[in-house]
Motif scaffolding. Sequence first.
Motif, PDB file in Angstrom:
ATOM      1  N   LEU A   1       1.075  -1.176  -0.003  1.00 25.58           N
ATOM      2  CA  LEU A   1       0.064  -0.066   0.016  1.00 25.58           C
ATOM      3  C   LEU A   1       1.028   1.374   0.065  1.00 25.58           C
ATOM      4  CD1 LEU A   1      -2.992   0.976  -0.064  1.00 25.58           C
ATOM      5  CD2 LEU A   1      -2.885   0.832   2.597  1.00 25.58           C
ATOM      6  N   THR A   2       1.964   1.076   0.782  1.00 27.17           N
ATOM      7  CA  THR A   2       2.928   2.450   0.641  1.00 27.17           C
ATOM      8  C   THR A   2       3.425   2.603  -0.541  1.00 27.17           C
ATOM      9  OG1 THR A   2       3.569   1.875   3.054  1.00 27.17           O
ATOM     10  CG2 THR A   2       4.949   3.085   1.694  1.00 27.17           C
ATOM     11  N   LYS A   3       3.861   1.701  -1.566  1.00 24.78           N
ATOM     12  CA  LYS A   3       4.380   1.862  -2.808  1.00 24.78           C
ATOM     13  C   LYS A   3       3.405   2.278  -3.749  1.00 24.78           C
ATOM     14  CE  LYS A   3       8.013  -1.423  -2.750  1.00 24.78           C
ATOM     15  NZ  LYS A   3       8.706  -2.867  -3.023  1.00 24.78           N
ATOM     16  N   LEU A   4       2.076   1.638  -3.378  1.00 26.50           N
ATOM     17  CA  LEU A   4       1.209   2.112  -4.475  1.00 26.50           C
ATOM     18  C   LEU A   4       0.838   3.548  -4.236  1.00 26.50           C
ATOM     19  CD1 LEU A   4      -1.755  -0.562  -4.393  1.00 26.50           C
ATOM     20  CD2 LEU A   4      -0.422  -0.007  -6.359  1.00 26.50           C
ATOM     21  N   LEU A   5       0.570   4.052  -2.999  1.00 27.46           N
ATOM     22  CA  LEU A   5       0.167   5.426  -2.973  1.00 27.46           C
ATOM     23  C   LEU A   5       1.407   6.457  -3.255  1.00 27.46           C
ATOM     24  CD1 LEU A   5      -2.056   4.936   0.362  1.00 27.46           C
ATOM     25  CD2 LEU A   5      -2.692   5.396  -1.715  1.00 27.46           C
ATOM     26  N   ALA A   6       2.552   5.766  -2.752  1.00 29.31           N
ATOM     27  CA  ALA A   6       3.726   6.899  -3.386  1.00 29.31           C
ATOM     28  C   ALA A   6       3.928   7.097  -5.026  1.00 29.31           C
ATOM     29  CB  ALA A   6       4.974   6.113  -2.824  1.00 29.31           C
ATOM     30  N   GLN A   7       3.447   5.743  -5.559  1.00 24.62           N
ATOM     31  CA  GLN A   7       3.511   6.007  -6.867  1.00 24.62           C
ATOM     32  C   GLN A   7       2.554   6.899  -7.439  1.00 24.62           C
ATOM     33  OE1 GLN A   7       3.005   1.871  -8.249  1.00 24.62           O
ATOM     34  NE2 GLN A   7       5.052   1.318  -8.112  1.00 24.62           N
ATOM     35  N   GLU A   8       1.344   7.176  -6.658  1.00 25.92           N
ATOM     36  CA  GLU A   8       0.132   8.132  -7.037  1.00 25.92           C
ATOM     37  C   GLU A   8       0.711   9.560  -6.700  1.00 25.92           C
ATOM     38  OE1 GLU A   8      -2.959   7.528  -8.382  1.00 25.92           O
ATOM     39  OE2 GLU A   8      -2.236   5.510  -8.907  1.00 25.92           O
ATOM     40  N   GLY A   9       1.982   9.797  -6.175  1.00 26.96           N
ATOM     41  CA  GLY A   9       2.312  11.179  -5.834  1.00 26.96           C
ATOM     42  C   GLY A   9       2.162  11.561  -4.297  1.00 26.96           C
ATOM     43  N   TYR A  10       1.808  10.509  -3.439  1.00 20.92           N
ATOM     44  CA  TYR A  10       1.476  11.018  -2.185  1.00 20.92           C
ATOM     45  C   TYR A  10       2.788  10.758  -1.235  1.00 20.92           C
ATOM     46  CZ  TYR A  10      -3.308  10.977  -2.968  1.00 20.92           C
ATOM     47  OH  TYR A  10      -4.648  11.160  -3.684  1.00 20.92           O
ATOM     48  N   GLU A  11       3.058  11.487  -0.130  1.00 24.49           N
ATOM     49  CA  GLU A  11       4.117  11.326   0.573  1.00 24.49           C
ATOM     50  C   GLU A  11       3.627  10.421   1.730  1.00 24.49           C
ATOM     51  OE1 GLU A  11       7.063  13.815   3.716  1.00 24.49           O
ATOM     52  OE2 GLU A  11       5.848  15.121   2.173  1.00 24.49           O
TER      53      GLU A  11
END
Length: 128
Positions: free
Chosen positions: A21-31
Motif C-alpha cells: 500500500l505504501t508503494k502504491l500510494l507513493a506511485q500516486e504522488g503521495y508522501e
Amino acid sequence: MGAGREKILIVDDEENARIGLTKLLAQEGYEVDSVADGCEALEYLRGKRVNLVISDIRMPNMNGLVFLQELSRRHPSIYVIMITAYGEVESYLEAMNLGAFEYLHKPIKLDVLKSVMNKIFERSTHLC
C-alpha cells in the motif's frame, strides 16, 4: 491529486500489505510512511504531521480501534480510514462512532481507496 502536499501514514502489522500500500500510494504522488502498529504510530505522530492515517483494525500491541480512539483524542484533525480483512459489523460501527472517515475491506481496491481519499482531501482543502 497526490500533489505531494498530502502526507499519509499506513498502520498495519502485515508487512506485505503495509509495503504494498505504501508503494502504491507513493506511485500516486503521495508522501507516505508506514509503521507496524498503533503504538509506533502514536510515537511517529509526536514529531510529524500527517493528513491521513490508514490503519488496520486487527493488530498486536494495540488494536486498531484502541489506536483510533487515542488518535482521535490526541490528533482530532487527522482523517482516518480503517481497513480490515474481517467483515465485523460491531467493529465497523465502533470505528465510525470513534471518528473514522471510512471503513474498507481487504484486499483494498485502489480505485475505491483513491475515491475516498479524494473526498477527504477535497474536504480538508475547503477548511479555513
